[in-house]
Scaffold this motif. Sequence first.
Motif, PDB file in Angstrom:
ATOM      1  N   ASN A 284     -65.467 -81.539 -34.504  1.00 49.36           N
ATOM      2  CA  ASN A 284     -64.528 -81.387 -33.392  1.00 49.36           C
ATOM      3  C   ASN A 284     -63.210 -80.806 -33.897  1.00 49.36           C
ATOM      4  N   GLU A 285     -62.287 -80.570 -32.985  1.00 53.21           N
ATOM      5  CA  GLU A 285     -61.039 -79.893 -33.348  1.00 53.21           C
ATOM      6  C   GLU A 285     -60.235 -80.681 -34.373  1.00 53.21           C
ATOM      7  N   GLN A 286     -60.125 -81.986 -34.171  1.00 54.09           N
ATOM      8  CA  GLN A 286     -59.321 -82.800 -35.080  1.00 54.09           C
ATOM      9  C   GLN A 286     -59.932 -82.833 -36.479  1.00 54.09           C
ATOM     10  N   GLU A 287     -61.247 -82.983 -36.544  1.00 53.99           N
ATOM     11  CA  GLU A 287     -61.922 -83.013 -37.843  1.00 53.99           C
ATOM     12  C   GLU A 287     -61.813 -81.669 -38.553  1.00 53.99           C
ATOM     13  N   ALA A 288     -61.937 -80.587 -37.789  1.00 54.08           N
ATOM     14  CA  ALA A 288     -61.851 -79.251 -38.382  1.00 54.08           C
ATOM     15  C   ALA A 288     -60.458 -78.988 -38.940  1.00 54.08           C
ATOM     16  N   GLU A 289     -59.442 -79.355 -38.187  1.00 52.53           N
ATOM     17  CA  GLU A 289     -58.066 -79.141 -38.652  1.00 52.53           C
ATOM     18  C   GLU A 289     -57.785 -79.947 -39.913  1.00 52.53           C
ATOM     19  N   LEU A 290     -58.279 -81.176 -39.954  1.00 54.43           N
ATOM     20  CA  LEU A 290     -58.093 -82.013 -41.140  1.00 54.43           C
ATOM     21  C   LEU A 290     -58.794 -81.398 -42.347  1.00 54.43           C
ATOM     22  N   ALA A 291     -60.006 -80.885 -42.145  1.00 60.63           N
ATOM     23  CA  ALA A 291     -60.784 -80.319 -43.251  1.00 60.63           C
ATOM     24  C   ALA A 291     -60.100 -79.095 -43.849  1.00 60.63           C
ATOM     25  N   ILE A 292     -59.625 -78.186 -43.009  1.00 60.44           N
ATOM     26  CA  ILE A 292     -59.013 -76.967 -43.548  1.00 60.44           C
ATOM     27  C   ILE A 292     -57.659 -77.269 -44.182  1.00 60.44           C
ATOM     28  N   ASN A 293     -56.941 -78.251 -43.648  1.00 56.07           N
ATOM     29  CA  ASN A 293     -55.648 -78.605 -44.247  1.00 56.07           C
ATOM     30  C   ASN A 293     -55.815 -79.295 -45.597  1.00 56.07           C
ATOM     31  N   GLN A 294     -56.878 -80.046 -45.767  1.00 56.69           N
ATOM     32  CA  GLN A 294     -57.105 -80.680 -47.063  1.00 56.69           C
ATOM     33  C   GLN A 294     -57.423 -79.638 -48.129  1.00 56.69           C
ATOM     34  N   PHE A 295     -58.151 -78.592 -47.750  1.00 56.02           N
ATOM     35  CA  PHE A 295     -58.384 -77.496 -48.693  1.00 56.02           C
ATOM     36  C   PHE A 295     -57.066 -76.806 -49.045  1.00 56.02           C
ATOM     37  N   VAL A 296     -56.242 -76.552 -48.050  1.00 56.42           N
ATOM     38  CA  VAL A 296     -54.945 -75.913 -48.285  1.00 56.42           C
ATOM     39  C   VAL A 296     -54.070 -76.779 -49.188  1.00 56.42           C
ATOM     40  N   ASP A 297     -54.129 -78.086 -49.011  1.00 56.07           N
ATOM     41  CA  ASP A 297     -53.344 -78.989 -49.860  1.00 56.07           C
ATOM     42  C   ASP A 297     -53.754 -78.863 -51.325  1.00 56.07           C
ATOM     43  N   VAL A 298     -55.057 -78.812 -51.572  1.00 57.58           N
ATOM     44  CA  VAL A 298     -55.540 -78.676 -52.954  1.00 57.58           C
ATOM     45  C   VAL A 298     -55.084 -77.342 -53.537  1.00 57.58           C
ATOM     46  N   LEU A 299     -55.203 -76.280 -52.752  1.00 60.05           N
ATOM     47  CA  LEU A 299     -54.779 -74.956 -53.213  1.00 60.05           C
ATOM     48  C   LEU A 299     -53.286 -74.935 -53.525  1.00 60.05           C
ATOM     49  N   SER A 300     -52.479 -75.486 -52.641  1.00 56.98           N
ATOM     50  CA  SER A 300     -51.024 -75.473 -52.836  1.00 56.98           C
ATOM     51  C   SER A 300     -50.622 -76.284 -54.064  1.00 56.98           C
ATOM     52  N   LYS A 301     -51.264 -77.424 -54.266  1.00 54.82           N
ATOM     53  CA  LYS A 301     -50.963 -78.245 -55.442  1.00 54.82           C
ATOM     54  C   LYS A 301     -51.364 -77.520 -56.724  1.00 54.82           C
ATOM     55  N   TYR A 302     -52.497 -76.830 -56.676  1.00 52.41           N
ATOM     56  CA  TYR A 302     -52.941 -76.077 -57.850  1.00 52.41           C
ATOM     57  C   TYR A 302     -51.940 -74.974 -58.195  1.00 52.41           C
ATOM     58  N   LEU A 303     -51.503 -74.227 -57.190  1.00 55.23           N
ATOM     59  CA  LEU A 303     -50.557 -73.133 -57.436  1.00 55.23           C
ATOM     60  C   LEU A 303     -49.216 -73.662 -57.934  1.00 55.23           C
ATOM     61  N   HIS A 304     -48.781 -74.792 -57.389  1.00 55.35           N
ATOM     62  CA  HIS A 304     -47.519 -75.395 -57.837  1.00 55.35           C
ATOM     63  C   HIS A 304     -47.628 -75.838 -59.292  1.00 55.35           C
ATOM     64  N   SER A 305     -48.759 -76.459 -59.630  1.00 59.83           N
ATOM     65  CA  SER A 305     -48.967 -76.914 -61.002  1.00 59.83           C
ATOM     66  C   SER A 305     -49.045 -75.735 -61.963  1.00 59.83           C
ATOM     67  N   LYS A 306     -49.744 -74.683 -61.546  1.00 63.39           N
ATOM     68  CA  LYS A 306     -49.882 -73.501 -62.399  1.00 63.39           C
ATOM     69  C   LYS A 306     -48.526 -72.828 -62.616  1.00 63.39           C
ATOM     70  N   ALA A 307     -47.719 -72.757 -61.565  1.00 63.65           N
ATOM     71  CA  ALA A 307     -46.397 -72.144 -61.684  1.00 63.65           C
ATOM     72  C   ALA A 307     -45.511 -72.934 -62.641  1.00 63.65           C
ATOM     73  N   ALA A 308     -45.631 -74.262 -62.595  1.00 66.85           N
ATOM     74  CA  ALA A 308     -44.834 -75.106 -63.483  1.00 66.85           C
ATOM     75  C   ALA A 308     -45.236 -74.897 -64.942  1.00 66.85           C
ATOM     76  N   ILE A 309     -46.539 -74.757 -65.180  1.00 64.28           N
ATOM     77  CA  ILE A 309     -47.024 -74.529 -66.547  1.00 64.28           C
ATOM     78  C   ILE A 309     -46.584 -73.159 -67.051  1.00 64.28           C
TER      79      ILE A 309
END
Length: 233
Positions: free
Chosen positions: A205-230
């Motif tokens: 459903n809409e709520q589950e789909a939005e949660l799923a794509i945002n969790q992927f975006v969160d992982v991506l953003s954290k990875y890029l932030h960590s990589k930039a810091a390194i």
Amino acid sequence: MRQLLFRLGEASDGRHYAFITDQPDIDDMFDSGYKTAYKHRDTSTGRELLARWQHTFSVKSKEFDIMPEEDALPDLLQKAFDSMMNRLVNGIDVFFCDYNLAIEADLPICNNVMDRFRSTDFVLFSCEELIGNDPTTQPYMVSYAAPRYPNSSNSGSQHRIYSKTDPFAFSLAINAIVTQRERDNLNGGHIRSEIDAYISDNIVNEQEAELAINQFVDVLSKYLHSKAAIDAK
């Protein structure tokens, strides 16, 4: 900054089509491809009108920066993508996925998902470089067929289509998949929920789909932030 867009539609024959991209303004191409491919399959609209979705919804993620080009896809992001797709694919007959979803490089992010979810056919778009860019000589798409149920006596065919980002290409892909499924149904290669139980599960459903794509975006953003810091050290 980019956003993921996930769109899900129920076709006039009850099939479920999903679409995910990080490119703006191309979900209309997906809709146009369906409406044209189903023009003569949707009897509710008459002979000349384009088909309509029975039901559809779209959700967008929070904004993010795409991953710059690297030689290989980080395992963390591959797992995050697979996890997101696991939550989106239930009950989906045909899944359109951006080949370069959230990443700069041409890396095969969808391979694991295609191998695991054999009852779903996949159309990977943004594949102009893989197919060729000359419109006078190159096809709109390249289609492969993998055994749908490799361990079955009648395996059927899973479509894996690499497509240009173009509404006509999308229409051709949908028509090819529907036609192949009709042929498989005649030969015992039909969709089998006793092998792939997920295909008969309720769609997201809409709520589950939005949660799923945002969790992927969160992982991506954290990875890029960590990589930039390194890299800054």
